[in-house]
Design a protein around this motif. Structure first.
Motif, short mmCIF file in Angstrom:
data_model
loop_
_atom_site.label_atom_id
_atom_site.label_comp_id
_atom_site.label_asym_id
_atom_site.label_seq_id
_atom_site.Cartn_x
_atom_site.Cartn_y
_atom_site.Cartn_z
N ALA A 81 1.00 -1.00 0.15
CA ALA A 81 -0.11 0.09 -0.02
C ALA A 81 0.79 1.34 0.21
CB ALA A 81 -1.14 0.06 1.22
N ASP A 82 0.57 2.29 -0.87
CA ASP A 82 1.38 3.43 -0.62
C ASP A 82 0.71 4.70 0.37
OD1 ASP A 82 -1.02 3.91 -2.28
OD2 ASP A 82 0.11 4.40 -3.95
N MET A 83 1.46 5.54 0.59
CA MET A 83 1.26 6.38 1.83
C MET A 83 1.13 7.84 1.67
SD MET A 83 3.01 4.38 5.26
CE MET A 83 4.62 4.68 4.63
N ASP A 84 1.70 8.02 0.64
CA ASP A 84 2.05 9.82 0.65
C ASP A 84 0.82 10.38 0.07
OD1 ASP A 84 2.55 8.34 -1.76
OD2 ASP A 84 3.70 9.95 -2.49
N ALA A 85 0.92 11.85 -0.03
CA ALA A 85 -0.26 12.68 -0.38
C ALA A 85 0.26 13.54 -1.51
CB ALA A 85 -0.90 13.51 0.77
N LEU A 86 -0.54 14.46 -1.74
CA LEU A 86 -0.24 15.43 -3.02
C LEU A 86 -0.05 16.96 -2.60
CD1 LEU A 86 -2.22 13.66 -5.64
CD2 LEU A 86 0.08 14.20 -5.94
N PRO A 87 0.39 17.85 -3.33
CA PRO A 87 0.62 19.39 -2.94
C PRO A 87 -0.69 19.90 -3.33
CG PRO A 87 2.06 18.70 -4.86
CD PRO A 87 1.54 17.37 -4.31
N ILE A 88 -1.96 19.67 -3.01
CA ILE A 88 -3.20 20.18 -3.52
C ILE A 88 -4.00 20.74 -2.28
CG2 ILE A 88 -5.30 19.63 -4.69
CD1 ILE A 88 -3.67 17.22 -6.10
N ALA A 140 6.23 7.83 -0.98
CA ALA A 140 6.71 8.27 -2.05
C ALA A 140 6.38 7.98 -3.37
CB ALA A 140 8.14 8.56 -2.08
N GLU A 141 5.01 7.25 -3.58
CA GLU A 141 4.60 6.82 -4.76
C GLU A 141 4.34 7.93 -5.84
OE1 GLU A 141 2.32 5.82 -8.07
OE2 GLU A 141 1.45 7.23 -6.39
N GLU A 142 4.31 8.98 -5.46
CA GLU A 142 3.93 10.29 -6.17
C GLU A 142 5.11 10.91 -6.79
OE1 GLU A 142 1.03 10.81 -7.49
OE2 GLU A 142 -0.24 10.19 -6.05
N ALA A 143 6.33 10.70 -6.35
CA ALA A 143 7.64 11.35 -6.38
C ALA A 143 8.37 11.01 -7.65
CB ALA A 143 8.86 11.03 -5.19
N GLY A 144 7.79 10.65 -8.61
CA GLY A 144 8.42 10.41 -9.91
C GLY A 144 9.74 9.92 -9.99
N ALA A 145 10.62 10.35 -10.44
CA ALA A 145 12.02 9.78 -10.60
C ALA A 145 12.67 9.27 -9.31
CB ALA A 145 12.81 10.72 -11.10
N LEU A 334 -7.10 -0.51 -20.33
CA LEU A 334 -5.81 0.13 -20.13
C LEU A 334 -5.86 1.46 -19.71
CD1 LEU A 334 -4.18 -0.96 -23.62
CD2 LEU A 334 -3.65 -1.79 -21.49
N ILE A 335 -5.04 1.76 -18.68
CA ILE A 335 -4.89 2.97 -17.81
C ILE A 335 -3.82 3.90 -18.39
CG2 ILE A 335 -5.07 4.33 -15.69
CD1 ILE A 335 -6.27 1.66 -14.49
N PRO A 336 -3.90 4.82 -19.13
CA PRO A 336 -2.61 5.69 -19.45
C PRO A 336 -1.76 6.33 -18.44
CG PRO A 336 -4.60 6.92 -19.96
CD PRO A 336 -5.12 5.50 -19.32
N GLY A 337 -2.43 6.51 -17.06
CA GLY A 337 -1.53 6.72 -16.01
C GLY A 337 -0.37 5.80 -15.69
N SER A 338 0.64 6.21 -14.93
CA SER A 338 1.73 5.26 -14.63
C SER A 338 1.68 5.13 -12.85
CB SER A 338 2.95 5.88 -15.03
OG SER A 338 3.08 7.21 -14.39
N GLU A 339 2.39 4.23 -12.59
CA GLU A 339 2.43 3.66 -11.26
C GLU A 339 4.01 3.21 -10.86
OE1 GLU A 339 2.06 2.29 -8.09
OE2 GLU A 339 0.30 3.24 -7.48
N ASP A 340 4.41 3.43 -9.83
CA ASP A 340 5.83 2.84 -9.60
C ASP A 340 5.68 1.54 -8.93
OD1 ASP A 340 5.20 3.09 -6.86
OD2 ASP A 340 7.05 4.22 -6.37
N PHE A 341 4.73 0.86 -8.87
CA PHE A 341 4.53 -0.50 -8.69
C PHE A 341 5.06 -1.37 -9.84
CE2 PHE A 341 2.02 -4.49 -8.13
CZ PHE A 341 2.23 -4.98 -6.93
N ALA A 342 5.08 -0.63 -10.79
CA ALA A 342 5.93 -1.35 -11.81
C ALA A 342 7.25 -2.16 -11.87
CB ALA A 342 6.00 -0.26 -13.13
#
Length: 393
Positions: A81-88, A140-145, A334-342
């Motif tokens: 499970a991921d835990m982080d939030a977003l800057p919104i 940090a699932e939302e953290a990109g690189a 198919l979902i064009p969004g991405s996920e670091d679970f990959a």
């Protein structure tokens, strides 16, 4: 045939709904950004320790890994499970809205964490499995690189906490609460970024013949990039090429020296991914050269395709159908969004599922999004039953 009452049922969580809702709303009210999940990680770890898990904190940053071994079974399964939030800045108006200005759980990670905690409590209390259960609470699932999956793997996740297969889920706005969606093979896209700087020759806007206008080059490039998918990618494949930003110039009467573009590319196949990249680079160089300009191209590879293994996805679908009925389980588009679970699935077989969040749910990353509490018990029961079935003697 295995008897249904040998494994977790949805009714086993009926009396847990209020508790799970309270946990989810607490997490929602106290969101933390990627790489800052200090209190969330502590909250999760304290509960897991109280339930008897062997808990390791600080894995890949604020990651929490909990293990529970029952019996002498050799199989091991992991659930993440991921835990982080977003800057919104939240605009839901809920009485449990974020108490942190400019930060909110706009992607449902509060719900993802809660359903895994719900399953964790049940599995520790009943212990009706034979083998090793590994629960991964990822930052940090939302953290990109710099995503949490990569950091946990680099911190020795697979070596320190070995397991045979891994499962995860994400809520799915647009699908009814409590339904489950599965898909074998590719399910979520690879996401790459290409940054381009067109270098021209600046000058006075009234004398364009003495300049090389990078804005003209950039605009030609934007139009030409629309052909990458429609003319250079197999029409039976799927890809998205979007120019997200274009910046050039400061004054109306000045032709600038350069123009900058940023492009996101979404693909579901490595060959398509490589072909799109190659075509974008070729078009960029050709168009720039044709106008007498030069191009600097920076390719920033993002998360790979989320590719679910066939056997584990079939198993997860069977578990879901047993739990809530086949009529409530469907195949995910198919979902064009991405996920670091990959990244986990590049190393281990497994499957990433989707949990319905409501037909009228706000979209992910919206300031009006909220996780559907009616899906909490389904998510918790799913993970509990899946773990029991996987680790069945």
């Amino acid at each position: 045939m295995l008897q249904d009452n040998a494994f977790a049922r949805l009714s086993d969580f009926d009396d847990k709904k209020a508790e799970l809702t309270a946990i989810r709303r607490h997490l929602h009210a106290h969101p933390e950004l990627s790489h800052q999940e200090t209190e969330t990680a502590r909250f999760v770890a304290d509960k897991l320790k109280a339930w008897g898990y062997e808990v390791t904190e600080g894995v890949g940053g604020h990651g929490v890994v909990a293990r529970l071994k029952v019996g002498d079974g050799r199989k091991s399964v992991a659930i993440r499970a991921d835990m982080d939030a977003l800057p919104i800045q939240e605009q839901t108006g809920a009485d449990y809205s974020s108490t942190t200005s400019g930060v909110m759980h706009a992607c449902g990670h509060d719900g993802h964490t809660t359903v895994l905690l719900g399953a964790a409590e049940y599995l520790a209390r009943t212990r009706r499995f034979n083998g090793t259960l590994t629960l991964i609470f990822q930052p940090a699932e939302e953290a990109g690189a710099t995503s949490g999956a990569q950091k946990m793997i680099a911190d020795g996740l697979f070596e320190r906490f070995p397991f045979d297969a891994i499962f995860g889920l994400h809520n799915h706005p647009g699908a009814s609460e409590g339904t489950i969606l599965t898909r074998a093979g590719p399910i979520m896209a690879a996401s790459d970024t290409i940054e381009i700087t067109i270098k021209g020759k600046g000058g006075h806007a009234s004398r364009p013949h003495l300049t090389i206008d990078p804005i003209l080059v950039a605009c030609n490039l934007v139009v030409s990039l629309q052909a990458v998918v429609s003319r250079y990618i197999d029409p039976t494949q799927t890809a998205v090429v979007t120019v997200g930003t274009i910046h050039a110039g400061e004054a109306v009467n000045v032709i600038p020296e350069s123009a900058r573009l940023a492009i996101t590319v979404r693909t579901f196949d490595k060959q398509v991914r490589d072909a799109a990249k190659a075509r974008i680079i070729a078009l960029t160089n050709a168009i720039a050269e044709g106008h007498g300009a030069a191009a600097e191209i920076h390719f920033d590879p993002g998360h790979p395709v989320v590719t679910n293994s066939e056997a584990e996805t079939a198993f997860a679908r069977t578990v879901a159908e047993e739990l809530i009925g086949a009529e409530n389980v469907s195949t995910c588009s198919l979902i064009p969004g991405s996920e670091d679970f990959a990244y986990f699935l590049e190393h281990k077989p497994g499957s990433f599922l989707r949990l319905g969040n409501g037909v009228k749910s706000a979209i992910l990353h919206s300031d009006k999004y909220d996780f559907a509490d009616d899906s909490l018990t389904v998510g918790a029961a799913l993970w509990a039953r899946l773990a029991e079935r996987y680790l069945h003697d």
